[in-house]
Motif scaffolding. Structure first.
Motif, PDB file in Angstrom:
ATOM      1  N   GLU A  83       0.774  -1.227   0.000  1.00 34.49           N
ATOM      2  CA  GLU A  83       0.000   0.000   0.000  1.00 34.49           C
ATOM      3  C   GLU A  83       0.814   1.290   0.000  1.00 34.49           C
ATOM      4  N   ALA A  86       0.755   3.574  -3.184  1.00 33.08           N
ATOM      5  CA  ALA A  86      -0.554   4.181  -3.379  1.00 33.08           C
ATOM      6  C   ALA A  86      -0.817   5.269  -2.338  1.00 33.08           C
ATOM      7  N   LYS A  87      -0.331   5.064  -1.115  1.00 36.07           N
ATOM      8  CA  LYS A  87      -0.505   6.069  -0.060  1.00 36.07           C
ATOM      9  C   LYS A  87       0.167   7.378  -0.452  1.00 36.07           C
ATOM     10  N   ALA A  89       1.004   8.335  -3.486  1.00 32.87           N
ATOM     11  CA  ALA A  89       0.313   8.891  -4.655  1.00 32.87           C
ATOM     12  C   ALA A  89      -0.933   9.663  -4.233  1.00 32.87           C
ATOM     13  N   ASP A  90      -1.683   9.110  -3.291  1.00 26.44           N
ATOM     14  CA  ASP A  90      -2.888   9.784  -2.806  1.00 26.44           C
ATOM     15  C   ASP A  90      -2.535  11.091  -2.091  1.00 26.44           C
ATOM     16  N   LYS A  93      -1.613  13.665  -4.724  1.00 20.67           N
ATOM     17  CA  LYS A  93      -2.822  14.093  -5.440  1.00 20.67           C
ATOM     18  C   LYS A  93      -3.632  15.076  -4.611  1.00 20.67           C
ATOM     19  N   ALA A  94      -3.634  14.863  -3.290  1.00 21.88           N
ATOM     20  CA  ALA A  94      -4.397  15.723  -2.388  1.00 21.88           C
ATOM     21  C   ALA A  94      -3.652  17.005  -2.034  1.00 21.88           C
TER      22      ALA A  94
END
Length: 433
Positions: A83, A86-87, A89-90, A93-94
């Motif tokens: 994970e 992806a963490k 990347a999130d 993105k935020a």
């Protein structure tokens, strides 16, 4: 050449647990002109249980840095390898990117102008200490953004007792086992199945590290993710044949155990090996310590190739990067501290890994009673090893596509050619040349 090659080394890979957040407690004060700065760090977990979680290492590192740098607070969040990418990347993105991330890919963030270069961060001494092939792999358009953390090659592990009981090797196991071709591998797996071994060959194509397992088989089949020109060649005939072999000869004949490969993660396969339920699997150096802790006697050899001819092994590097959050000086100082030899060897010793720096490598080689002799087979496999195409900004997305879809190719009735064509088409579209 079919991609980036690794000629010297370090070693490592990746597994594990749940998120852990570590907050140090530095005193007041700070670097010149800065007070109460907080560095947010995200890192991957290399442990296989809560007791050997990487959280322990990062807590010690953060505490040590804060004592030497009052006023700079370090908060570290540690996530499993399934994970962590992806963490981050999130978070990006935020609009909440961490100051520093230790994950699997950097090039997409570098291409987007979100990272500091190593020249903007590190002291000359630290920057020059990286092993040259790894430093080169960290570059985008001749500028280094990715800092190698650890690296590895992979070998085929086998349980000596299970292979001996199945008649694959002699009972004393002293002569070892030297399979050359996939036919040798298939024959051994059949004997293990006949002897009642639950999983003759573990094939982890689950999300944790499907891109690694896939690349090993592609290379062994004469293919790879890229061609001689560094263009994506994921749907090459050699790659299709490799997955057809897995589908028909390994999965199709019931040689990969009760769990569907697409649902089997790397650590679950490692756990099966340490329990004596898996006869063979591809592994990295961390599996040595895990198996030894459970008393499993094992051997290690290069993964056999499709025809028995020599093919390059896979090299994997994990990366550290610093995002442009306005904390360049503090991030650089923390990274200089991270790459001090004592801190590099503290981590690599924890997991039987090899460092990515010359000083760390020499320190490990010179340590008495260390694990260097056990790691020799991995070092031997390093010359000519091929890395993921990490310099491509598209690689993170392509890797995720592989993780999500590659397991379908080896299911009964799976269509390797179709799935690989779909992945390759998307990869080429995201990486125009």
């Amino acid at each position: 050449m079919k991609g980036r090659y690794l000629s010297l080394a370090a070693s490592g890979a990746a597994l594990c647990l749940t998120a852990v957040t570590l907050t140090g407690c530095g005193a007041a004060g700070g670097l010149t002109g800065d007070n109460e700065v907080t560095l947010r760090v995200v890192a991957a977990d290399y442990g296989d249980n809560p007791q050997n979680s990487s959280a322990r290492y990062w807590k010690g590192l953060a505490d040590g840095f804060q004592k030497a740098n009052p006023g700079v607070k370090v908060e570290v969040s540690v996530y499993s390898w399934s994970e962590v990418d992806a963490k981050v990347a999130d978070m990006v993105k935020a609009g909440k990117a961490p100051d520093i991330a230790q994950i699997g890919a950097y090039a997409d963030y570098a291409a987007a102008g979100k990272l500091y270069s190593t020249a903007e961060l590190l002291s000359v001494k630290t920057e020059a200490d990286f092993l040259a092939p790894l430093a080169d792999a960290g570059k985008v358009k001749q500028t280094q953004y990715g800092m190698p953390f650890v690296s590895s090659t992979r070998l085929l592990f086998y349980n000596e007792k299970l292979l001996a009981d199945a008649g694959v090797i002699g009972k004393d196991a002293k002569a070892g086992w030297q399979p050359k071709s996939w036919a040798d591998l298939e024959a051994a797996a059949k004997k293990l199945k006949g002897a009642g071994v639950p999983t003759p060959f573990a094939l982890p194509l689950g999300r944790e590290e499907a891109q690694a397992e896939t690349m090993m088989w592609m290379l062994a089949g004469g293919g790879g993710y890229t061609d001689n020109e560094e263009s994506y060649s994921i749907d090459s005939p050699d790659n299709v044949k490799a997955l057809e072999f897995l589908r028909d000869k390994m999965v199709g004949q019931g040689l990969t155990g009760p769990v569907e490969p697409g649902k089997l993660d790397r650590q679950a396969a490692f756990d099966g090996f340490t329990k004596g339920e898996v006869g063979m699997l591809n592994g990295h150096p961390s599996l040595m310590k895990q198996a030894e802790a459970k008393g499993v006697k094992f051997g290690m050899v290069p993964l056999p190739t499709a025809t028995g001819s020599a093919e390059p092994a896979m090299g994997v590097a994990d990366w550290v990067m610093a995002f442009k959050n306005g904390h360049r000086a503090q991030s650089g100082k923390f990274l200089d501290y991270l790459y001090e030899p004592k801190n590099v060897t503290a981590f690599t010793d924890m997991y039987d890994l090899l460092p990515a720096t010359t000083s760390g490598y020499l320190a490990k080689q010179g340590a008495t009673g260390g694990s260097a002799p056990q790691l020799k087979p991995f070092l031997t496999a390093l010359p000519g090893s091929r890395l993921y195409p990490v310099g491509k900004k598209s690689w993170a997305g392509v890797s995720e596509d592989i993780k999500q879809n590659i397991g379908k190719t080896v299911q009964p009735g799976g269509q390797p050619a179709k799935v690989l064509e779909e992945i390759a088409t998307a990869a080429r579209a995201s990486d125009p040349r």
